[in-house]
Design a protein around this motif. Sequence first.
Motif, PDB file in Angstrom:
ATOM      1  N   LEU A 107       0.733  -1.223  -0.049  1.00  0.00           N
ATOM      2  CA  LEU A 107      -0.241   0.148  -0.480  1.00  0.00           C
ATOM      3  C   LEU A 107       0.769   0.977  -0.053  1.00  0.00           C
ATOM      4  N   LEU A 108       2.061   1.036   1.080  1.00  0.00           N
ATOM      5  CA  LEU A 108       3.187   2.258   0.909  1.00  0.00           C
ATOM      6  C   LEU A 108       3.543   3.491  -0.189  1.00  0.00           C
ATOM      7  N   ALA A 109       3.381   1.719  -1.390  1.00  0.00           N
ATOM      8  CA  ALA A 109       4.556   1.810  -2.462  1.00  0.00           C
ATOM      9  C   ALA A 109       3.227   2.610  -3.428  1.00  0.00           C
ATOM     10  N   LEU A 110       2.303   2.548  -3.446  1.00  0.00           N
ATOM     11  CA  LEU A 110       1.521   3.619  -4.040  1.00  0.00           C
ATOM     12  C   LEU A 110       1.405   4.873  -3.967  1.00  0.00           C
ATOM     13  N   PRO A 111       1.060   5.621  -4.947  1.00  0.00           N
ATOM     14  CA  PRO A 111       1.032   6.987  -5.082  1.00  0.00           C
ATOM     15  C   PRO A 111      -0.063   7.746  -3.958  1.00  0.00           C
ATOM     16  N   ASN A 112       0.268   8.356  -3.520  1.00  0.00           N
ATOM     17  CA  ASN A 112      -0.676   9.668  -2.508  1.00  0.00           C
ATOM     18  C   ASN A 112      -1.244   8.730  -1.380  1.00  0.00           C
ATOM     19  N   ALA A 113      -0.307   7.226  -0.888  1.00  0.00           N
ATOM     20  CA  ALA A 113      -0.502   6.725   0.128  1.00  0.00           C
ATOM     21  C   ALA A 113      -0.043   7.626   2.035  1.00  0.00           C
ATOM     22  N   GLN A 114      -1.030   7.618   2.656  1.00  0.00           N
ATOM     23  CA  GLN A 114      -0.845   7.916   3.696  1.00  0.00           C
ATOM     24  C   GLN A 114      -0.656   6.867   4.806  1.00  0.00           C
ATOM     25  N   VAL A 115       0.603   7.518   5.316  1.00  0.00           N
ATOM     26  CA  VAL A 115       1.197   6.208   6.709  1.00  0.00           C
ATOM     27  C   VAL A 115      -0.343   6.135   7.598  1.00  0.00           C
ATOM     28  N   GLN A 116      -0.695   6.492   8.147  1.00  0.00           N
ATOM     29  CA  GLN A 116      -2.270   7.471   9.375  1.00  0.00           C
ATOM     30  C   GLN A 116      -2.844   5.994   9.020  1.00  0.00           C
ATOM     31  N   LYS A 117      -2.915   6.232   7.632  1.00  0.00           N
ATOM     32  CA  LYS A 117      -4.363   6.086   6.234  1.00  0.00           C
ATOM     33  C   LYS A 117      -4.182   3.816   5.972  1.00  0.00           C
ATOM     34  N   VAL A 118      -2.953   4.314   6.110  1.00  0.00           N
ATOM     35  CA  VAL A 118      -2.482   2.493   5.906  1.00  0.00           C
ATOM     36  C   VAL A 118      -2.414   1.648   6.592  1.00  0.00           C
ATOM     37  N   SER A 119      -1.699   2.475   8.180  1.00  0.00           N
ATOM     38  CA  SER A 119      -2.579   2.176   9.040  1.00  0.00           C
ATOM     39  C   SER A 119      -3.905   1.556   9.317  1.00  0.00           C
ATOM     40  N   GLU A 120      -4.575   2.908   9.593  1.00  0.00           N
ATOM     41  CA  GLU A 120      -5.525   2.126  10.145  1.00  0.00           C
ATOM     42  C   GLU A 120      -6.282   0.882   8.989  1.00  0.00           C
ATOM     43  N   GLN A 121      -6.329   1.230   8.006  1.00  0.00           N
ATOM     44  CA  GLN A 121      -6.462   0.049   6.875  1.00  0.00           C
ATOM     45  C   GLN A 121      -6.003  -1.349   7.833  1.00  0.00           C
ATOM     46  N   MET A 122      -4.941  -1.780   8.666  1.00  0.00           N
ATOM     47  CA  MET A 122      -4.135  -2.906   8.558  1.00  0.00           C
ATOM     48  C   MET A 122      -4.507  -3.278   9.824  1.00  0.00           C
ATOM     49  N   GLY A 123      -5.837  -2.199  10.749  1.00  0.00           N
ATOM     50  CA  GLY A 123      -6.541  -2.373  12.240  1.00  0.00           C
ATOM     51  C   GLY A 123      -5.874  -2.386  13.212  1.00  0.00           C
ATOM     52  N   TYR A 124      -4.763  -1.182  12.520  1.00  0.00           N
ATOM     53  CA  TYR A 124      -4.606  -0.353  13.871  1.00  0.00           C
ATOM     54  C   TYR A 124      -4.748   0.755  14.013  1.00  0.00           C
TER      55      TYR A 124
END
Length: 508
Positions: free
Chosen positions: A452-469
Amino acid sequence: MRIVIADDESLVRISLTSMIVEMEGAWELAGEATNGAELLELIRREKPDIVLVDIRMPLLNGLQAMEKGSIISPNTYWIIVSGYSDFSYVQEALKRGAVDYLLKPVSPQDLEEALIKSSQEKQKRQLLLGKRFENELVSLVHGLTDVHMLPDDSMIPHVRFQIVMIYNDGSHCDVGKMVGRSPYLDKLRCSMDAYSASGVYGVFILMPMGGAAFITAWNQADHCRSNTLVQQLLTNLKEAVHQDGNNRIAITAIFSEECENCNVLLERLDELQAWGPLRAVNGINCCSSAAELAKLSSKEGVEELAAILLRLNQCYKEKDYMTYAKTVIDLERWSHKHEESCLSTLKSAICDFIHVGLDCKLDHTQTFSHWKDGLSRHGEQLLSSGEGIGCSLVDMSIAYIEQKYMQDISITQVAQELNVTPNYLSTLFRKKTGTTFIKYVTHIRMLKSKELLALPNAQVQKVSEQMGYLSTRHFTKLFKEHTGCYPSDYRKQLLQQETQTKEQIKSY
């Protein structure tokens, strides 16, 4: 490659045309212009790949036409053909982006070398643009960005789309992971470079609800020519589906209507995924249109029946006898609620699906009650082989993790799903995998986070939430433990690579 010739001398135009016609290669003359104004109109209408232009022309000279024409058609490459050898002209032409500067009279060899050079430069640039387009489209489809967050120079708002959902069905447990992978589909992927060089892009995207979306896209401003290439590409895809399907693995494709923009694209994707299960009753190893499935879904009980058949197929592949037996009962109950005569035309397709998905042959002339007996006997083979108990618990746990890793899952929760005690499952899981349940879940989440972080416009907070954290700080700590760097640093590395790619694109 489509070529436009612009020169106010008719003899020069005739000479250049004659040389191009006699050359080997895919050169196509798209038109001629006698002055700068005609050239701009021709570029606006034809969007050529290459323009051969004289410097001294009426109304607008070649350099002026080149400056304005590059705005109209940014992907057009320019070759100056002039009788002036003054270095200042050469310098100005190259400064404005000319690929080459040829002096009159032009020899066939020099002209061909210049055309080949332009063609190669264009292909390289299109491939880089295609890769960037793919990354942006994947990010958009998976909800990591939206249209308003795309870069200003993104192609996505300016293209039309068509979607083909591709599904694999078979009795082997690993078939679901092989979506879109076959000798013919792999060959289709390899051929995409040639289409990308012509401004038509094809992207394979694995979808969260199963299957793969093959999305073709082309520029709206060049609809007629690009649409011809798209139809050729989709014809190749249909041939791949028909040739690669067999009695062990079925490849089924569902074609959407044309999507005029990315918002319609996302709507169509949701519809196609919702209709995907209908292949169990409509037919496999074939190509269907979205309109066909929309009509089929309106029939009472069809969607419920398709869901039961897919669940039966999944239970068999996972060797989950208990759920398999319950699903057979659900099928029988369904048959009691609905008149078989209304769905008699679907029974042949259902038998094909069960044959491929469960390796079980049923007679389409028999009733659902007869099918129930045959399916029950077939399921009992799981018990007699011992494969439906114990030995598959870890595989089922891993499948559960891969499906639910974005949620707050625990071994207790999984044990309840599998009707075993948490201690028993924990011991079995560690024995089979060499790691604990929670460490395995974290490992999967970190792998998905990197994607997910490899995709354009990815945000750390949003990725964290998507992973269940819920805590970004906790996610950052775990990410560093697994990868050796913080998520933000990982993003910076990727952005640096993206910047280098953009610079490469600009240099062409």
